[in-house]
Design a protein around this motif. Structure first.
Motif, short mmCIF file in Angstrom:
data_model
loop_
_atom_site.label_atom_id
_atom_site.label_comp_id
_atom_site.label_asym_id
_atom_site.label_seq_id
_atom_site.Cartn_x
_atom_site.Cartn_y
_atom_site.Cartn_z
N LYS A 1 0.82 -1.21 0.00
CA LYS A 1 0.00 0.00 0.00
C LYS A 1 0.86 1.27 0.00
N ALA A 2 2.05 1.17 0.61
CA ALA A 2 2.94 2.34 0.69
C ALA A 2 3.85 2.46 -0.52
N GLY A 3 3.75 1.51 -1.45
CA GLY A 3 4.62 1.54 -2.63
C GLY A 3 6.06 1.23 -2.32
N MET A 4 6.30 0.39 -1.31
CA MET A 4 7.67 0.09 -0.87
C MET A 4 8.04 -1.38 -1.04
N ILE A 5 7.39 -2.09 -1.93
CA ILE A 5 7.66 -3.52 -2.09
C ILE A 5 9.14 -3.77 -2.43
N GLU A 6 9.65 -3.05 -3.44
CA GLU A 6 11.04 -3.26 -3.84
C GLU A 6 12.00 -2.89 -2.71
N TRP A 7 11.65 -1.85 -1.98
CA TRP A 7 12.50 -1.46 -0.86
C TRP A 7 12.51 -2.55 0.22
N GLY A 8 11.32 -3.12 0.48
CA GLY A 8 11.22 -4.19 1.46
C GLY A 8 12.01 -5.42 1.05
N LEU A 9 12.02 -5.72 -0.25
CA LEU A 9 12.82 -6.85 -0.74
C LEU A 9 14.30 -6.59 -0.52
N ASN A 10 14.75 -5.38 -0.82
CA ASN A 10 16.17 -5.04 -0.65
C ASN A 10 16.58 -5.09 0.82
N ALA A 11 15.64 -4.77 1.71
CA ALA A 11 15.94 -4.78 3.14
C ALA A 11 15.82 -6.17 3.75
N GLY A 12 15.32 -7.14 2.98
CA GLY A 12 15.15 -8.49 3.50
C GLY A 12 13.96 -8.63 4.42
N LEU A 13 13.04 -7.67 4.39
CA LEU A 13 11.86 -7.73 5.26
C LEU A 13 10.77 -8.62 4.68
N ILE A 14 10.76 -8.78 3.38
CA ILE A 14 9.79 -9.64 2.70
C ILE A 14 10.53 -10.43 1.62
N SER A 15 9.88 -11.50 1.15
CA SER A 15 10.44 -12.33 0.08
C SER A 15 9.36 -12.59 -0.97
N LYS A 16 9.78 -12.82 -2.18
CA LYS A 16 8.84 -13.11 -3.28
C LYS A 16 8.46 -14.59 -3.22
N ARG A 17 7.17 -14.87 -3.42
CA ARG A 17 6.71 -16.26 -3.43
C ARG A 17 7.36 -17.02 -4.58
N GLN A 18 7.73 -18.27 -4.33
CA GLN A 18 8.36 -19.08 -5.37
C GLN A 18 7.36 -19.48 -6.45
N LYS A 19 6.12 -19.63 -6.05
CA LYS A 19 5.07 -19.99 -7.01
C LYS A 19 3.99 -18.91 -6.99
N GLY A 20 3.64 -18.45 -8.15
CA GLY A 20 2.60 -17.45 -8.23
C GLY A 20 3.10 -16.06 -7.89
N ALA B 1 17.86 -2.38 11.53
CA ALA B 1 17.67 -3.82 11.30
C ALA B 1 16.83 -4.36 12.45
N PHE B 2 16.57 -5.68 12.42
CA PHE B 2 15.73 -6.29 13.45
C PHE B 2 16.26 -7.66 13.84
N GLY B 3 16.03 -8.00 15.11
CA GLY B 3 16.19 -9.36 15.59
C GLY B 3 14.82 -9.88 15.95
N ARG C 1 19.29 -9.51 7.47
CA ARG C 1 20.56 -9.65 6.76
C ARG C 1 21.24 -8.28 6.67
N GLU C 2 22.51 -8.28 6.35
CA GLU C 2 23.24 -7.03 6.22
C GLU C 2 22.79 -6.28 4.96
N SER C 3 22.94 -4.97 5.00
CA SER C 3 22.53 -4.13 3.88
C SER C 3 23.42 -2.89 3.88
N ARG C 4 23.12 -1.97 2.96
CA ARG C 4 23.85 -0.70 2.96
C ARG C 4 23.58 0.09 4.23
N LEU C 5 22.51 -0.25 4.90
CA LEU C 5 22.14 0.45 6.14
C LEU C 5 22.70 -0.23 7.37
#
Length: 621
Positions: free
Chosen positions: A166-185, A209-211, A227-231
Motif C-alpha cells: 500500500k505504501a509503494g515500498m515492495i522493492e525497498w522491502g525486498l532489498n531490506a530483507g523484510l519480505i520475500s517473493k513467493r516461489q510460485k505465483g 535492522a531487526f532481531g 541480513r546485512e545491507s547498505r544500512l
C-alpha cells in the motif's frame, strides 16, 4: 558522495543558535550566546555559541565546532548522516548529488522506519498478547519494552507485505530483507513471523535492522536476524548503543554482553552503559563505535559456563590487538547476565564489575591455572589454544608485550614462545611509500592515498566547483589518519570533530567508517587531493615517528584555536578606558581570557608527545 559546496551551503543556512537551543538553554551574552555545556557536567556556564562565525566552543571540556560537528557529537551521528539530516531541515537538496547507493540507503531507512512502527504498534494491540506475556515471563516491564521499541510480528504470512504494498515500498522491502517473493505465483510474504521483534538501532536511535525471537511457534530457529545491507553492517553495530551512549560517555566505560535480552535486562536494572554484539565476532568497527562514545574501559560480561569462557578467548584477539583496556567480570557457573541481574540487582553486578580482572590475566589464568608450575603437556595445550589469539596480534609493541607477559606467566622464553606461534601470525604490513612517493590509481597499497583516477578515454572530465584549499595543519592531521586510522583514537581533544574544511572531514569520515583510503579519496576534489598529497610527503613512514607527529599536530591545532580567541579578545578590549568603565561585555571577555590562558596551560601540560623512537601506548577503547 556529497559535494563540498553542498556541505558549505548547509552550514551557511543552519541557524546554529536555534539548533543548539533545542538541547541547551542559551542566554545572550553580547554578540554570543552562553549556556551549560551539553558534553560535560558543569555548574557555571562555559559553553558559547558564536552565530557570526557559525561556531560553538566550551572552555571547560574544549568541545568546539560547527553545526554538523554539534549534531555528530551530541546525537552520536556520523558526519554524513549529520549533513543529510541538517540538509533536510534547511531545504538543501542533496538528492541530485547522491549516487544510486546513497538513494538505496535512504530507501532502506524509510522502509525500516515503517516496519519498526508496524511491529511496535502490533505488540500493544490484541494480537500482541502472547508476546507481552513472554516479556512478562522474562521480567521485562512495559516501560522498558517501549523504551527499546520492541514489537510483534504475527503469524500471518503477509501482515507487513500488505502494508508495504500500500505504501509503494515492495522493492525497498525486498532489498531490506523484510519480505520475500513467493516461489510460485505472484505476491510476497513476511520474513519475520510469530516473533517478538527487537529493533537494532543506530547510535542516534534510528532502526536499521531487526532481531526476532520465536514465540509460541515450533518451526524455525529461536532467533532470526535481518541480513546485512547498505544500512546495516553487523561488524560496526552494537545493540543498545543508542540507549547506552550517554552513560558510557559519563562513566568512560562500557559493559559488553552477547544477548539482546541480557542487554535489555541490565538497562532495566540501571546498568545503562551496557551494549551487546549483533554477531559472534568483535571487530575493529565495534571498537571504533565505543571509541566515539569515549569508552576508555570495556568489561566483558558473558555467560558463566564453558561457552562463556570460550567467548572470552574468541574476543581476546581483537581486543588485545587494539591495545584495549578490557576486563573480564566472571559470572557464577550456570548464570547469564539476565538471570544474575534479576537475582542480585544492580548492586550485585557493580560488585562483579569491581572485581573484574584484566583480560590478559584472565586468559592466562583460565588456560594455564598453575602458571610456571604446570606440566609440559599442560603448557603445550595452553599454547595451542592461544594460537587464535596470537594470530590476531600485529607485529610491534602489542605483540611483544603479550609474549613478554606470557613468558613471565609460564616460565618459557618470550622469543621461543613467539617463534612457536609465528606460523599463525598475521602477514606483515606492506611497506608504506617513501616520502614524496604516492602510488597511482590501481597501483595503491592498502592504507595509502591513491592518485585521482583519470577520466575514461573519450569522456570529458567532470566539471568541479572551485574549492578553497584546506588548511595545511588540518591536512596533516587527515593524511596521518588516512595512513594509520588507529591514530584517531589518540586524539584526546577530538580535533577530528572540529576540522574546518568540509572536504577533509568528508575524506576522514569515509576512511574511518571502514571504506578504505582509496574510496575515501577517489571522488575528493582535486584541491583536497593535492593538499593531502603534500601533507603525505611531509609525514614519517609510520610507527612511533608517525604517532609523534600526529600528536604534535593535534597539540598545535588546539593551541592555534586558543591563540586566535585570545587575539580576538585583545582586539575587542584594547580601547577600554579604565577598570571603572568596564562594560558587562568587556568584563565577560576578560574573564574568558583568564579561562583560555588556563586552558592553554592545561593543553601544553596534557599533550606531551613522546620523542621519536619511543612507542607511546595505544589509547584504550
Amino acid at each position: 558522495m556529497i559535494p563540498e559546496h553542498k556541505i558549505q551551503e548547509v552550514l551557511e543556512r543552519v541557524d546554529l543558535v536555534g539548533l543548539v537551543s533545542r538541547y541547551v538553554e542559551l542566554k545572550k551574552a553580547g554578540r554570543e550566546f552562553k549556556g551549560r555545556c551539553p558534553f560535560h557536567q558543569e555548574k557555571t556556564p562555559s559553553f558559547y555559541v558564536v552565530p557570526e562565525k557559525r561556531f560553538y566552543f566550551c572552555h571547560g571540556c574544549r568541545a568546539s565546532g560547527d553545526a554538523v560537528s554539534f549534531v555528530q557529537r551530541y546525537l552520536g551521528k556520523t558526519f554524513l548522516d549529520a549533513v543529510r539530516d541538517l540538509a533536510r531541515e534547511v531545504g538543501v537538496d542533496l538528492e541530485a548529488a547522491q549516487d544510486p547507493a546513497a538513494r538505496e540507503r535512504q530507501q532502506l531507512k524509510d522502509v525500516t522506519d515503517l516496519a519498526a512502527e508496524h511491529f511496535r504498534a502490533l505488540l500493544w494491540e490484541e494480537e500482541g498478547r502472547r508476546a507481552r506475556a513472554y516479556l512478562e515471563s522474562r521480567g521485562i516491564s512495559e516501560e522498558t519494552a517501549r523504551s527499546f521499541g520492541l514489537g510483534w510480528a504475527p503469524a500471518a504470512w503477509t501482515s507487513l507485505a500488505d502494508k508495504l504494498g500500500k505504501a509503494g515500498m515492495i522493492e525497498w522491502g525486498l532489498n531490506a530483507g523484510l519480505i520475500s517473493k513467493r516461489q510460485k505465483g505472484d505476491g510476497y510474504f513476511d520474513f519475520f513471523r510469530s516473533r517478538l521483534i527487537i529493533p537494532i538501532r543506530a547510535p542516534e536511535g534510528r532502526p536499521i535492522a531487526f532481531g526476532g525471537r520465536l514465540v509460541d511457534a515450533e518451526e524455525g530457529p529461536k532467533y532470526l536476524n535481518s541480513r546485512e545491507s547498505r544500512l546495516y553492517n553487523k561488524s560496526e553495530t552494537l545493540f543498545g548503543m543508542d540507549q547506552a551512549r550517554d552513560e558510557i560517555r559519563r562513566r568512560k566505560a562500557a559493559v559488553l554482553v552477547e544477548g539482546y535480552f541480557d542487554c535489555i535486562a541490565l538497562h532495566q536494572e540501571g546498568v545503562k552503559h551496557t551494549v551487546a554484539l549483533c554477531s559472534t565476532a568483535l571487530t575493529p568497527g565495534h571498537l571504533k563505535v565505543l571509541g566515539r562514545a569515549e569508552a576508555r574501559e570495556l568489561f566483558l560480561l558473558l555467560d558463566g559456563d564453558q561457552a562463556g569462557l570460550a567467548a572470552v578467548e574468541r574476543l581476546a584477539g581483537p581486543l588485545l590487538a587494539a591495545g584495549a583496556a578490557a576486563k573480564v567480570a566472571l559470572l557464577p557457573q550456570g548464570d547469564d547476565p539476565d538471570t544474575f541481574i534479576r537475582r542480585e540487582g544492580s548492586a550485585g553486578l557493580e560488585r562483579l564489575l569491581t572485581e573484574a580482572r584484566p583480560l590478559t590475566n584472565h586468559v592466562f589464568l583460565t588456560l594455564l591455572p598453575q602458571g610456571k608450575e604446570a606440566s609440559f603437556e599442560e603448557k603445550m595445550a595452553a599454547l595451542e589454544r592461544l594460537k587464535p589469539v596470537s594470530a590476531q596480534l600485529p607485529v610491534g609493541l602489542v605483540r611483544s608485550a603479550f609474549f613478554s607477559a606470557l613468558s613471565i606467566w609460564c616460565g618459557l622464553p618470550a622469543a621461543e614462545l613467539e617463534a612457536s606461534l609465528r606460523s599463525k601470525a598475521p602477514p606483515p604490513v606492506k611497506p608504506v611509500p617513501k616520502p614524496g612517493q604516492i602510488p597511482a590509481q590501481g597501483q595503491g597499497r592498502p592504507g595509502q592515498p591513491p592518485a585521482r583516477g583519470s577520466a575514461s578515454q573519450g569522456a570529458p572530465a567532470p566539471r568541479q566547483v572551485p574549492v578553497k584549499p584546506p588548511d595545511a595543519l588540518e591536512a596533516l592531521y587527515v593524511a596521518a589518519a588516512l595512513r594509520e586510522p588507529r591514530l584517531v583514537a589518540r586524539d584526546a581533544f577530538r580535533v577530528c570533530d572540529e576540522l574546518s574544511h568540509p572536504g577533509l572531514r568528508l575524506a576522514l569520515a569515509h576512511a574511518t567508517a571502514g571504506h578504505g583510503t582509496e574510496d575515501a579519496l577517489f571522488e575528493a576534489h582535486d584541491t583536497v587531493k593535492r593538499a593531502l598529497e603534500g601533507a603525505w610527503r611531509q609525514l614519517p613512514e609510520g610507527g612511533s615517528a608517525l604517532e609523534h607527529t600526529f600528536l604534535l599536530v593535534c597539540r598545535n591545532l588546539i593551541l592555534r584555536r586558543i591563540r586566535e580567541q585570545l587575539s580576538y579578545i585583545e582586539r575587542a578590549t584594547r580601547q577600554t578606558a579604565g577598570a571603572h568603565d568596564l562594560s558587562e561585555e568587556t568584563r565577560r571577555l576578560l574573564a574568558q581570557r583568564i579561562e583560555l590562558l588556563a586552558l592553554k596551560k592545561r593543553v601544553e601540560e596534557e599533550i606531551r608527545p613522546p620523542p621519536p623512537g619511543t612507542k607511546a601506548p595505544m589509547q584504550p577503547v
